[in-house]
Design a protein around this motif. Sequence first.
Motif, PDB file in Angstrom:
ATOM      1  N   ARG A  86       0.830  -1.209   0.000  1.00  0.00           N
ATOM      2  CA  ARG A  86       0.000   0.000   0.000  1.00  0.00           C
ATOM      3  C   ARG A  86       0.865   1.261   0.000  1.00  0.00           C
ATOM      4  O   ARG A  86       0.383   2.357  -0.314  1.00  0.00           O
ATOM      5  N   HIS A  87       2.143   1.111   0.373  1.00  0.00           N
ATOM      6  CA  HIS A  87       3.059   2.248   0.343  1.00  0.00           C
ATOM      7  C   HIS A  87       3.627   2.469  -1.061  1.00  0.00           C
ATOM      8  O   HIS A  87       4.393   3.420  -1.267  1.00  0.00           O
ATOM      9  N   TYR A  88       3.292   1.610  -1.998  1.00  0.00           N
ATOM     10  CA  TYR A  88       3.742   1.733  -3.393  1.00  0.00           C
ATOM     11  C   TYR A  88       2.518   1.795  -4.307  1.00  0.00           C
ATOM     12  O   TYR A  88       2.283   0.895  -5.122  1.00  0.00           O
ATOM     13  N   PRO A  89       1.706   2.842  -4.185  1.00  0.00           N
ATOM     14  CA  PRO A  89       0.449   2.906  -4.952  1.00  0.00           C
ATOM     15  C   PRO A  89       0.655   2.933  -6.455  1.00  0.00           C
ATOM     16  O   PRO A  89      -0.198   2.443  -7.201  1.00  0.00           O
ATOM     17  N   THR A  90       1.765   3.483  -6.912  1.00  0.00           N
ATOM     18  CA  THR A  90       2.004   3.520  -8.359  1.00  0.00           C
ATOM     19  C   THR A  90       2.202   2.121  -8.913  1.00  0.00           C
ATOM     20  O   THR A  90       1.663   1.780  -9.959  1.00  0.00           O
ATOM     21  N   ALA A  91       2.984   1.309  -8.194  1.00  0.00           N
ATOM     22  CA  ALA A  91       3.185  -0.072  -8.630  1.00  0.00           C
ATOM     23  C   ALA A  91       1.860  -0.832  -8.643  1.00  0.00           C
ATOM     24  O   ALA A  91       1.583  -1.608  -9.564  1.00  0.00           O
ATOM     25  N   LEU A  92       1.018  -0.596  -7.640  1.00  0.00           N
ATOM     26  CA  LEU A  92      -0.282  -1.269  -7.576  1.00  0.00           C
ATOM     27  C   LEU A  92      -1.185  -0.821  -8.729  1.00  0.00           C
ATOM     28  O   LEU A  92      -1.891  -1.648  -9.327  1.00  0.00           O
ATOM     29  N   PHE A 135      -0.218   0.270 -11.662  1.00  0.00           N
ATOM     30  CA  PHE A 135       0.268  -0.345 -12.900  1.00  0.00           C
ATOM     31  C   PHE A 135      -0.100  -1.819 -12.958  1.00  0.00           C
ATOM     32  O   PHE A 135      -0.496  -2.325 -14.019  1.00  0.00           O
ATOM     33  N   LEU A 136       0.028  -2.536 -11.841  1.00  0.00           N
ATOM     34  CA  LEU A 136      -0.343  -3.948 -11.835  1.00  0.00           C
ATOM     35  C   LEU A 136      -1.809  -4.135 -12.212  1.00  0.00           C
ATOM     36  O   LEU A 136      -2.161  -5.065 -12.944  1.00  0.00           O
ATOM     37  N   LEU A 137      -2.665  -3.250 -11.734  1.00  0.00           N
ATOM     38  CA  LEU A 137      -4.078  -3.335 -12.077  1.00  0.00           C
ATOM     39  C   LEU A 137      -4.301  -3.049 -13.563  1.00  0.00           C
ATOM     40  O   LEU A 137      -5.057  -3.761 -14.232  1.00  0.00           O
ATOM     41  N   ALA A 138      -3.621  -2.023 -14.073  1.00  0.00           N
ATOM     42  CA  ALA A 138      -3.713  -1.735 -15.513  1.00  0.00           C
ATOM     43  C   ALA A 138      -3.209  -2.918 -16.324  1.00  0.00           C
ATOM     44  O   ALA A 138      -3.824  -3.317 -17.329  1.00  0.00           O
ATOM     45  N   TYR A 139      -2.091  -3.487 -15.879  1.00  0.00           N
ATOM     46  CA  TYR A 139      -1.494  -4.617 -16.584  1.00  0.00           C
ATOM     47  C   TYR A 139      -2.411  -5.829 -16.558  1.00  0.00           C
ATOM     48  O   TYR A 139      -2.511  -6.568 -17.543  1.00  0.00           O
ATOM     49  N   LEU A 140      -3.088  -6.053 -15.433  1.00  0.00           N
ATOM     50  CA  LEU A 140      -4.037  -7.152 -15.336  1.00  0.00           C
ATOM     51  C   LEU A 140      -5.050  -7.092 -16.468  1.00  0.00           C
ATOM     52  O   LEU A 140      -5.349  -8.101 -17.096  1.00  0.00           O
ATOM     53  N   PHE A 141      -5.538  -5.899 -16.768  1.00  0.00           N
ATOM     54  CA  PHE A 141      -6.555  -5.769 -17.804  1.00  0.00           C
ATOM     55  C   PHE A 141      -5.959  -5.843 -19.211  1.00  0.00           C
ATOM     56  O   PHE A 141      -6.372  -6.678 -20.023  1.00  0.00           O
ATOM     57  N   PHE A 142      -4.988  -4.971 -19.543  1.00  0.00           N
ATOM     58  CA  PHE A 142      -4.560  -4.960 -20.941  1.00  0.00           C
ATOM     59  C   PHE A 142      -3.781  -6.214 -21.311  1.00  0.00           C
ATOM     60  O   PHE A 142      -3.840  -6.686 -22.451  1.00  0.00           O
ATOM     61  N   ASN A 143      -3.089  -6.826 -20.343  1.00  0.00           N
ATOM     62  CA  ASN A 143      -2.404  -8.070 -20.672  1.00  0.00           C
ATOM     63  C   ASN A 143      -3.369  -9.225 -20.825  1.00  0.00           C
ATOM     64  O   ASN A 143      -3.121 -10.155 -21.586  1.00  0.00           O
ATOM     65  N   ASP A 144      -4.502  -9.196 -20.096  1.00  0.00           N
ATOM     66  CA  ASP A 144      -5.561 -10.185 -20.327  1.00  0.00           C
ATOM     67  C   ASP A 144      -5.943 -10.201 -21.801  1.00  0.00           C
ATOM     68  O   ASP A 144      -6.079 -11.260 -22.407  1.00  0.00           O
ATOM     69  N   GLY A 145      -6.151  -9.009 -22.353  1.00  0.00           N
ATOM     70  CA  GLY A 145      -6.531  -8.926 -23.760  1.00  0.00           C
ATOM     71  C   GLY A 145      -5.446  -9.451 -24.674  1.00  0.00           C
ATOM     72  O   GLY A 145      -5.707 -10.238 -25.589  1.00  0.00           O
ATOM     73  N   ILE A 146      -4.195  -9.030 -24.436  1.00  0.00           N
ATOM     74  CA  ILE A 146      -3.080  -9.451 -25.294  1.00  0.00           C
ATOM     75  C   ILE A 146      -2.919 -10.964 -25.257  1.00  0.00           C
ATOM     76  O   ILE A 146      -2.853 -11.634 -26.297  1.00  0.00           O
ATOM     77  N   LEU A 181      -6.932   3.214 -19.672  1.00  0.00           N
ATOM     78  CA  LEU A 181      -7.391   4.275 -18.778  1.00  0.00           C
ATOM     79  C   LEU A 181      -6.658   4.217 -17.433  1.00  0.00           C
ATOM     80  O   LEU A 181      -6.296   5.261 -16.868  1.00  0.00           O
ATOM     81  N   LEU A 182      -6.437   3.012 -16.925  1.00  0.00           N
ATOM     82  CA  LEU A 182      -5.698   2.874 -15.671  1.00  0.00           C
ATOM     83  C   LEU A 182      -4.232   3.272 -15.835  1.00  0.00           C
ATOM     84  O   LEU A 182      -3.639   3.908 -14.952  1.00  0.00           O
ATOM     85  N   LEU A 183      -3.644   2.915 -16.980  1.00  0.00           N
ATOM     86  CA  LEU A 183      -2.248   3.268 -17.227  1.00  0.00           C
ATOM     87  C   LEU A 183      -2.069   4.781 -17.294  1.00  0.00           C
ATOM     88  O   LEU A 183      -1.027   5.308 -16.881  1.00  0.00           O
ATOM     89  N   LEU A 184      -3.061   5.494 -17.802  1.00  0.00           N
ATOM     90  CA  LEU A 184      -2.997   6.956 -17.838  1.00  0.00           C
ATOM     91  C   LEU A 184      -2.851   7.560 -16.443  1.00  0.00           C
ATOM     92  O   LEU A 184      -2.319   8.665 -16.283  1.00  0.00           O
ATOM     93  N   ARG A 185      -3.309   6.837 -15.431  1.00  0.00           N
ATOM     94  CA  ARG A 185      -3.254   7.328 -14.051  1.00  0.00           C
ATOM     95  C   ARG A 185      -1.910   7.061 -13.377  1.00  0.00           C
ATOM     96  O   ARG A 185      -1.678   7.535 -12.251  1.00  0.00           O
ATOM     97  N   VAL A 186      -1.028   6.307 -14.021  1.00  0.00           N
ATOM     98  CA  VAL A 186       0.262   5.960 -13.418  1.00  0.00           C
ATOM     99  C   VAL A 186       1.217   7.150 -13.511  1.00  0.00           C
ATOM    100  O   VAL A 186       1.496   7.651 -14.601  1.00  0.00           O
ATOM    101  N   ASP A 187       1.715   7.609 -12.369  1.00  0.00           N
ATOM    102  CA  ASP A 187       2.712   8.673 -12.298  1.00  0.00           C
ATOM    103  C   ASP A 187       4.087   8.009 -12.265  1.00  0.00           C
ATOM    104  O   ASP A 187       4.547   7.537 -11.216  1.00  0.00           O
ATOM    105  N   THR A 188       4.755   7.974 -13.405  1.00  0.00           N
ATOM    106  CA  THR A 188       5.991   7.203 -13.536  1.00  0.00           C
ATOM    107  C   THR A 188       7.089   7.675 -12.587  1.00  0.00           C
ATOM    108  O   THR A 188       7.688   6.875 -11.858  1.00  0.00           O
ATOM    109  N   ALA A 189       7.362   8.968 -12.593  1.00  0.00           N
ATOM    110  CA  ALA A 189       8.448   9.492 -11.754  1.00  0.00           C
ATOM    111  C   ALA A 189       8.181   9.224 -10.282  1.00  0.00           C
ATOM    112  O   ALA A 189       9.091   8.845  -9.521  1.00  0.00           O
ATOM    113  N   ARG A 190       6.934   9.393  -9.853  1.00  0.00           N
ATOM    114  CA  ARG A 190       6.599   9.146  -8.457  1.00  0.00           C
ATOM    115  C   ARG A 190       6.818   7.682  -8.088  1.00  0.00           C
ATOM    116  O   ARG A 190       7.364   7.366  -7.025  1.00  0.00           O
ATOM    117  N   GLY A 191       6.402   6.777  -8.977  1.00  0.00           N
ATOM    118  CA  GLY A 191       6.565   5.353  -8.688  1.00  0.00           C
ATOM    119  C   GLY A 191       8.015   4.942  -8.568  1.00  0.00           C
ATOM    120  O   GLY A 191       8.367   4.117  -7.708  1.00  0.00           O
TER     121      GLY A 191
END
Length: 450
Positions: A252-258, A260-271, A428-438
């Motif tokens: 929970r202290h790494y919200p950016t990683a979480l 991205f994992l959620l975004a990845y769960l969805f778009f990688n499901d499709g791929i 849409l979830l990936l758009l919410r990922v703040d790369t530098a912060r993560g």
Amino acid sequence: MSATTGAADRASTSGGREQRAWYFYDWANSAFATTVAGVLFGPYLIAVAKNAAVDDRVGLLWFEVAPGALPAFVVTTSTLISALVLPPLGAVADRTARKKDLLAGFAWAGAAFAALLFFMTGDNWQLGVVSFIAANLCFGAAAVFNDSILPLISTETERDRVSSRGWAMGYAGGGLLLALNFVLVSFHGTFGLEEGLAVRISLLSAAVWWAGFTFIPFRGIKNRPPRDVEHVEGGVFARSFGQLWQTLKEMRHYPTALTFLLAYLFFNDGIQTVISQASVYGVEELGFDTGTVLAVYLLVQFVAVFGALAFGRAAARIGAKRTILFGLVVWMVIVTLALFVPEGALLPFLALGVAIGIVLGGTQALARSYFSLFIPAGKEAEYFSFYHAMERGTSWFGTLVFGIVFTLTGSYRPAIFALIVFFVIGGLLLLRVDTARGIREAGNKVPSVI
């Protein structure tokens, strides 16, 4: 030592030799991903299951399913098991100095299970189901250890390049073996073989390829002692589960990683669902023979080599996140056009294959390197185990949706188009990922281009 300094030191001590050896595991395991999971297993399992079907249904656990939906449900079962098994394995790996040994051990076990597919004949589809599930589970476990080595042999700045080259090597190796199997299956009569036997020999060849080339990373990569793990009492397994529980609490202290994992769960499901069901779609819906589908899949493999390298170069200029988002838009276009491809129309099918090849390797390679930036030092295998619980062997929700839509409609067209929702939500979830912060949250160095 800081995480940033540690990464730089690791890269300087490992150098290009270890990176080149690491590339060869992608070369090795892509034989299973292409020849077995990607092309031959699904259609051949359907053919064998049809021999045992009663009223166009076979019994899978407590359900009666159509043979045509069987590959999707088998992959779903395999991935659900992976979701339970891979995270504890990742915790074990981060507490040992034997990542490359675990990589090779699971790879060789997976190859042994894959070799059993040679004996799937007549109406014995159950052997194929059990062997594939076990091989696919080992495939995912080995991938956890392989990807956890990436941050140990490359700096943050090198990560996209090294990952992209590994994926390119994978598509080249998988494509080479697939080319040989294409000749064997397409011209089986020339070799005095029945088509079924040619397919089974091809499945066996993938197992041998996977096992043989795994020796290169096994010999060329150094084991390293574990770093920065929590102190937990007990033996290695007790300590590993303790670390896993600690990591779950701390994520929970790494919200950016979480995110991205959620975004990845969805778009990688499709791929992954498109990859695993493309051959079934080509044979069962568009009416192409196995040899034609092999040829198109072969085209995808070699286009994907250049696609992975091109996406790596694009990421160096505009950042991995923007490049992945572009790839997801192309995936949306692909599944939409697949809805309208006429039966037996080869040129549109080839065009879809080229489009898939361009984005396939690139999106997967960059997702791997992008996620590695968000991993705290010492937890590479553990974090990649969560990553692969959603990834290798295909993700469970996409294949489940695909199988359900096919069962309800009797057509693969709406089944493959339904996957667009995974790319939309993932994007849409990936758009919410703040790369530098993560990257800063994980204590890693922020590259000049993100």
